[in-house]
Design an enzyme around this catalytic site. Sequence first.
Site, PDB file in Angstrom:
ATOM      1  N   ASP A   1      35.649  39.611  47.368  1.00  0.00           N
ATOM      2  CA  ASP A   1      36.790  40.294  47.591  1.00  0.00           C
ATOM      3  C   ASP A   1      36.352  41.541  48.976  1.00  0.00           C
ATOM      4  O   ASP A   1      37.524  40.790  49.839  1.00  0.00           O
ATOM      5  CB  ASP A   1      36.692  41.185  46.903  1.00  0.00           C
ATOM      6  CG  ASP A   1      36.898  40.970  45.150  1.00  0.00           C
ATOM      7  OD1 ASP A   1      37.083  39.742  45.153  1.00  0.00           O
ATOM      8  OD2 ASP A   1      36.263  41.492  44.476  1.00  0.00           O
TER       9      ASP A   1
ATOM     10  N   GLU B   1      29.656  48.984  46.436  1.00  0.00           N
ATOM     11  CA  GLU B   1      29.606  48.928  45.511  1.00  0.00           C
ATOM     12  C   GLU B   1      28.526  48.474  44.543  1.00  0.00           C
ATOM     13  O   GLU B   1      28.356  49.249  43.402  1.00  0.00           O
ATOM     14  CB  GLU B   1      30.400  46.721  45.218  1.00  0.00           C
ATOM     15  CG  GLU B   1      31.767  46.871  46.274  1.00  0.00           C
ATOM     16  CD  GLU B   1      32.982  47.477  44.884  1.00  0.00           C
ATOM     17  OE1 GLU B   1      32.976  47.478  43.650  1.00  0.00           O
ATOM     18  OE2 GLU B   1      34.252  47.922  45.590  1.00  0.00           O
TER      19      GLU B   1
ATOM     20  N   ALA C   1      44.328  46.624  38.618  1.00  0.00           N
ATOM     21  CA  ALA C   1      45.233  45.058  38.265  1.00  0.00           C
ATOM     22  C   ALA C   1      43.900  43.575  38.767  1.00  0.00           C
ATOM     23  O   ALA C   1      44.962  42.660  38.404  1.00  0.00           O
ATOM     24  CB  ALA C   1      46.476  45.468  38.737  1.00  0.00           C
TER      25      ALA C   1
HETATM   26  C1  GLA Z   1      35.333  40.672  40.730  1.00  0.00           C
HETATM   27  C2  GLA Z   1      33.941  40.780  41.931  1.00  0.00           C
HETATM   28  C3  GLA Z   1      34.229  39.477  42.366  1.00  0.00           C
HETATM   29  C4  GLA Z   1      34.219  38.611  42.472  1.00  0.00           C
HETATM   30  C5  GLA Z   1      35.481  38.768  40.846  1.00  0.00           C
HETATM   31  C6  GLA Z   1      35.440  37.347  39.979  1.00  0.00           C
HETATM   32  O1  GLA Z   1      36.527  40.768  41.782  1.00  0.00           O
HETATM   33  O2  GLA Z   1      34.614  41.664  43.018  1.00  0.00           O
HETATM   34  O3  GLA Z   1      33.099  39.485  43.544  1.00  0.00           O
HETATM   35  O4  GLA Z   1      33.134  38.205  41.186  1.00  0.00           O
HETATM   36  O5  GLA Z   1      35.376  39.824  40.223  1.00  0.00           O
HETATM   37  O6  GLA Z   1      35.536  35.638  40.466  1.00  0.00           O
END
Ligand code: GLA
Length: 380
Positions: A171, A159, A122
């Site tokens: 994040d 990641e 999501a």
């Molecule tokens: C994902 C990535 C983040 C960021 C967002 C876009 O959530 O994990 O690092 O780049 O996309 O803002």
Amino acid sequence: MNTSSLRKHFEQHFGKPSGGSYWMAPGRINLIGEHTDYNGGFVFPGAVTQAITALIVPNGSRTVRLWAVDLGQGCEFSIDDTNGPTVVHFRYVYGVVRELMERGVQVQGFDAVYQGDVPLGAGMSSSAALECCFANALNELCHGGLDKMSLALVGQATEHKYIGVKCGIMDQFISMFGREDCLVRLDCRSGEYAYFPWRPEGYRLVLVDSCVKHILVGSPYNDRRLSCERVAHLAGVETLRDCTRESLESLKPSLSDEDYRRARFVLGECERVLTVSDALQQGDYTTVGRQMFLTHEGLSHDYEVSCAELDFLVDLARSLGATGARIMGGGFGGCSINLLPDEVYDTFVAEVPQRYERHFRRSCRIIPVAISGGASKIEN
Ligand code: GLA
């Protein structure tokens, strides 16, 4: 979060836990500042109450045994294994273990069950929540002594190296650093951050999950990053954060139209985050909302990470009186984030699901937002 349900699942799969502790880490929203993190720019996220919760019990061996309640699936690996599990989901935990070890943490074997209510796919960072839950817990349990930023970097490296998503730091940062009722403005170039109290009198934040699954693994997410890096390289700067509008315009003839538009979005988005942070200090939500709509336009037309469903949800929000709305997170599906005046809320939550269903013959989901704390041990 429900610790007794975790305990029950643990008993079912691994027997009675001797000792052990409960840990959590949250998903996130992002008010504004999308795809700016890997460009050295600013982001404006907040942790949410939706989280991953784990019961972790050291088992005195060098084996990790996992049970993911939501998947109804388990996995076992040795912490010394250099390949790790093939099922992508379990590679998040494996990657965290290996990255901690690489930083000198003496990780020991453990058994763990975990579950979460961060909706998967999501755009609310369920994977960062999983990484940070385990990174924080194992660092404590194994006396690793790493600070929060290092733990966020463990998640990001997972990641990059074990999943193949070249994400920025937003994040994992917010999953570690979140604070109740506060959004955080993070400068992704310097690592400096500031908490902004988030109690918008007269407004509410609401997410709408389009239920179009956003999957960043193997997605054009990495291509967006490559476009940005190409332009930064040509501009002679480390990241687009340091590229000026003039410099971008002078490079235009030597750029593909696509790379040009990607970079134009990023430059605009870096400016918008600062506009929003000034506006928030004045309590000027009209400006905040206007910038959110502009971000959506950029993400849709220049960055091209939106889709028909999200464009529809943002247009609908605007027509129902939202102050601001946009696609949130990496893109390619997922949620919209909506800033709603209190008086619009009831109509919004009643109308949006109906109209979406009528238009696309599929359901969307309203997700309430409460800004909450970061990764922690659950004392019970
Ligand atoms: C994902 C990535 C983040 C960021 C967002 C876009 O959530 O994990 O690092 O780049 O996309 O803002």
